[in-house]
Design an enzyme around this catalytic site. Structure first.
Site, short mmCIF file in Angstrom:
data_model
loop_
_atom_site.label_atom_id
_atom_site.label_comp_id
_atom_site.label_asym_id
_atom_site.label_seq_id
_atom_site.Cartn_x
_atom_site.Cartn_y
_atom_site.Cartn_z
N ASP A 67 18.25 -26.38 70.36
CA ASP A 67 19.70 -25.62 70.56
C ASP A 67 20.69 -25.94 69.51
O ASP A 67 21.52 -26.89 69.75
CB ASP A 67 20.39 -26.01 72.10
CG ASP A 67 21.35 -25.34 72.53
OD1 ASP A 67 21.71 -24.19 71.78
OD2 ASP A 67 21.92 -25.63 73.55
N GLU A 73 29.66 -25.82 67.72
CA GLU A 73 29.51 -26.37 68.89
C GLU A 73 29.09 -27.80 69.01
O GLU A 73 29.55 -28.89 69.59
CB GLU A 73 28.58 -25.75 70.00
CG GLU A 73 28.24 -26.26 71.31
CD GLU A 73 27.45 -25.49 72.20
OE1 GLU A 73 26.74 -24.45 71.81
OE2 GLU A 73 26.88 -26.28 73.21
N GLU A 84 19.23 -20.90 81.75
CA GLU A 84 20.24 -21.72 82.09
C GLU A 84 21.03 -21.09 83.47
O GLU A 84 22.52 -20.97 83.37
CB GLU A 84 21.40 -21.81 81.15
CG GLU A 84 20.75 -22.55 79.77
CD GLU A 84 21.67 -22.89 78.66
OE1 GLU A 84 22.58 -22.37 78.40
OE2 GLU A 84 21.42 -24.06 77.95
C1 BDP Z 1 24.17 -23.78 74.33
C2 BDP Z 1 25.69 -23.59 75.09
C3 BDP Z 1 25.99 -22.62 76.01
C4 BDP Z 1 25.33 -21.20 75.61
C5 BDP Z 1 23.79 -21.47 75.43
C6 BDP Z 1 23.13 -20.15 75.07
O1 BDP Z 1 26.14 -25.12 75.19
O2 BDP Z 1 27.11 -22.67 76.24
O3 BDP Z 1 25.34 -20.48 76.95
O4 BDP Z 1 23.74 -22.39 74.52
O5 BDP Z 1 22.97 -20.13 74.04
O6 BDP Z 1 24.14 -24.36 73.21
O7 BDP Z 1 22.97 -19.39 75.95
#
Ligand code: BDP
Length: 724
Positions: free
Chosen positions: A389, A417, A315
């Site tokens: 996720d 989340e 990401e």
């Molecule tokens: C996702 C979240 C994000 C996190 C990412 C992670 O939306 O904010 O940074 O996971 O685990 O679910 O790195």
């Protein structure tokens, strides 16, 4: 003295105790409430079993443990229990003796060596021993930390009204590192945090150390959590500067007596950002020596520093692949710097890229399996419970079992989340348990995820389990009073990943609300149903990643713009013919990442569990389900079942008013009203949207959505904490 004079003080005190309202319940005390035992017979029984206590040893850990016991006994037994002098001289009939055998000859003589040999350096023994006409409750371990955990366990017995007449308990954690991951930024915002600001007040650290830091440590120690990563995985290199490290050291000093080590997230590009180097290439000797010096500095300030958690090449975060190096090159470079001090690296496997033309659910496996055996011994690969996720339901991650020569640890998300933030009551232990008890078949039958991560299946020495924290600076720590249960349950499962969520719920309810059996059963029912209900009104039948873009709280199956693997249409693939992601051998072939027979079971829609059907299969709207309904009808029924269950839960909560204090009763009632409102938004938004493809009516007998689809697409939330 006249009769009136005699009874007047009693009458006044009786009047005062009934007329004055009890202190308002804030929830701050979590499960460590220590209110007076309500059952008078039991109270008497406990009082006669505990007429005093004595601690041997005087380390900071023993000091805080002694203090905890003292406060707890005073509250639970409603009287000052005396601390006794040397145990050999005690004339009392029944008392607690706590400490290690190396600090007490008496303990050493009363506790068999073979017991102590079984409990390692964090386990404990609690044993009632008859000695010179006295009953001694011995709480011991090989280390002071064992005594700390044993004492909390003993207190839990009292808090849950257990029988303590003849104790013989031996317990030891199955996982070495039981750790919270705080996604906390240095400006005190919390990524995916719904409970206020970060606990860490960087502006006032290191000078000001509030009680809250200590209470945080107490709560963690009480459930066996022994590590905390203070900073966000989307890391800021500044935390590695000397100024911040001094603040980190101050927190480490508070946590140390409670057996908690601090860890930090390491931003891979830190050598460039704060070190002035031109590169962060892990194979560049200057980079490696920069990290060596940095690590040496950290240990000079924090001698028991735990190590680093790293999110790399994920990401948009920097990582070794920026320099054409592998994840192993990156992780090992950091591991080499930490190894001389006993530090570790938790390297996250949450790696995927939309430029890779491959099903996102397959990418972590593809990336990491070829690296199996290439990581140093002090590296763990930190794997999310499922391959996408933290969704309301996912199959277990195929990396569990696929890296037999590597230390692999799971990462669960405690913060909700994707499960209703701090507004929805969702008890997460059943979700964690579902993953831990999944059979991977990596070494044939009974190769459970739990047996991989506790090191027994592949003989790993280094084991760990991480949970993304739901804690913030709101008064009750987690926003929703039931969010506390998820923190508690994470700790208990990290201690013993084979424990079941129902037992944990029961303990937590007794400690947090009441020991009244009807009350316990009522609350437990609500908790145990809550996760499945949320799955039903959010993502039934294996649907996933169909949430609102950005904040992830509400529905967004219509999200179709932007990065493909961040849209919803990428995952549900609804069209006029059917719905679901084909991950079978004729689709993305993600099933091939599982061992037989799991892959065959998932590959066939007839054998694939229906609750994962659309995760693995794209099926026609008229596909016949086990219930006899069509897929479309079943989907509708599940969504409606979810909302109906929330309504039912609200009714059940009302019946529990008699055993819950006003403050928490009202707060939960209000939250449940919002939960119903927003569950309905999920249901109606999703059903109306999918109906544009199925072109079939909502089955007879189900209430019609209140608004047209447009309304749900444009809906904005204005009253959900933490939504940005
Ligand atoms: C996702 C979240 C994000 C996190 C990412 C992670 O939306 O904010 O940074 O996971 O685990 O679910 O790195």
């Amino acid at each position: 003295m006249s009769m009136l004079q005699k009874i007047l003080p009693v009458v006044i005190s009786l009047f005062l105790s009934t007329a004055l309202p009890a202190c308002p319940e804030t929830g701050y005390r979590l499960w460590l409430r220590y209110d007076k035992i309500s059952d008078p017979v039991l109270l008497q029984n406990y009082k006669s079993s505990i007429t005093g206590y004595v601690f041997v040893g005087n380390s900071p850990t023993i000091t805080v443990t002694r203090n905890e016991l003292k406060i707890a006994l005073k509250g639970l037994l409603d009287c000052e229990i005396p601390e006794l002098a040397s145990p050999e001289k005690i004339k009392k009939k029944s008392f607690i003796l706590a400490g290690t055998p190396s600090d007490s000859k008496l303990i050493a003589s009363l506790i068999p060596l073979h017991g102590l040999a079984k409990i390692g350096n964090e386990g404990f023994i609690i044993k009632t021993v008859r000695f010179h006409k006295a009953n001694i409750i011995i709480i011991t371990g090989n280390t002071d930390r064992g005594v700390l955990y044993g004492t909390f366990h003993f207190l839990r017995l009292l808090q849950t009204h257990s029988n303590i007449t003849s104790l013989n308990i031996l317990d030891t954690p199955k996982i070495k590192i039981r750790i919270l991951n705080h996604w906390d930024n240095l400006n005190r915002t919390v990524e995916r945090g719904y409970a206020g600001l970060s606990l860490w007040d960087w502006n006032t650290l290191p000078d000001s150390l509030t009680e809250r830091y200590t209470d945080y440590a107490r709560a963690n120690a009480s459930v066996g959590i022994n590590g905390t990563v203070l900073t966000n995985v989307n890391a800021n290199a500044l935390v590695l500067t000397t100024e911040y490290l001094k603040k980190v050291a101050a927190l480490a000093n508070v946590f140390r007596p409670y057996g908690i080590k601090v860890y930090l997230t390491a931003r891979f590009s830190a050598p460039v950002e704060i070190g002035g180097l031109k590169t962060a290439d892990p194979l560049d000797p200057e980079v490696a020596s920069w990290w060596k010096r940095k690590v040496a500095e950290i240990y000079s300030l924090i001698p028991d520093f735990g190590g680093f958690t790293v999110k790399a090449n994920s990401e948009g975060q920097p990582g070794p692949q920026n320099y054409n190096r592998s994840h192993a090159d990156g992780a090992n470079m950091l591991a080499r710097a930490l190894a001389p001090y006993g530090g570790i690296v938790m390297w996250r496997a949450f790696v995927y890229d939309d430029r890779v033309p491959e099903d996102r659910a397959k990418q972590a496996y593809n990336e990491f399996v070829p690296l199996d055996g290439k990581f140093m011994n002090n590296v763990l690969i930190q794997v999310k419970n499922g391959p996408v996720d933290f969704q309301p339901r996912e199959p277990f991650h195929p990396l569990f079992g696929a890296m037999p020569h590597t230390n692999v640890m799971p990462e669960f998300q405690i913060t909700q989340e994707y499960l209703g933030a701090s507004v929805h009551l969702v008890y997460l232990a059943p979700l964690f348990e579902e993953c831990l008890k999944s059979d991977t078949y990596a070494r044939g039958k009974e190769s459970y995820v739990a047996s991989i991560i506790d090191g027994t299946l592949f003989n790993n020495n280094l084991t760990a389990m991480a949970g993304v924290s739901n804690i913030g600076n709101v008064e009750n720590w987690t926003g929703h009073p039931f969010g506390q249960a998820n923190w508690y349950a994470f700790g208990r499962l990290a201690w013993n990943p084979y424990e079941n969520s129902e037992t944990i719920a029961e303990e937590w309810i007794k400690m947090t609300f009441s020991n009244d059996q009807k009350c316990v059963e009522g609350i437990k029912k609500i908790m145990m149903n809550s996760r499945e209900n949320a799955v039903n009104y959010m993502t039934p039948l294996g649907l996933h990643h169909i949430m609102y873009a950005g904040h992830h709280y509400g529905p967004g199956p219509w999200v179709s713009r932007g990065r493909q693997d961040w849209t919803s249409v990428y995952y549900h693939r609804a069209d006029t013919l059917g719905i679901g992601f084909d991950r079978t051998t004729s689709g993305s072939n993600a099933v091939s990442q599982y061992f037989s027979p799991v892959k065959e079971i998932f590959n066939n829609p007839e054998t694939c569990p229906e609750n994962l059907l659309l995760w693995f299969h794209h099926l026609p709207w008229d596909y016949k389900m086990k219930s006899g309904r069509t897929l479309w009808e079943e989907l509708c029924f599940k969504y409606y079942e979810g909302v109906d269950a929330v309504r039912q839960m609200r009714k059940e909560w009302q019946e529990l008013k008699y055993c819950v204090d006003n403050e928490r009763f009202e707060q939960v009632s209000e939250l449940m009203a919002k939960q119903e409102r927003d569950a309905k938004i999920w249901r109606d938004g999703c059903v109306l949207y999918f109906q544009t493809f199925s072109r079939r009516p909502i089955p007879e007998g189900l209430e019609k959505p209140e608004h047209p689809l447009e309304y749900y697409i444009n809906h904005k939330y204005t009253d959900i904490p933490g939504l940005r």
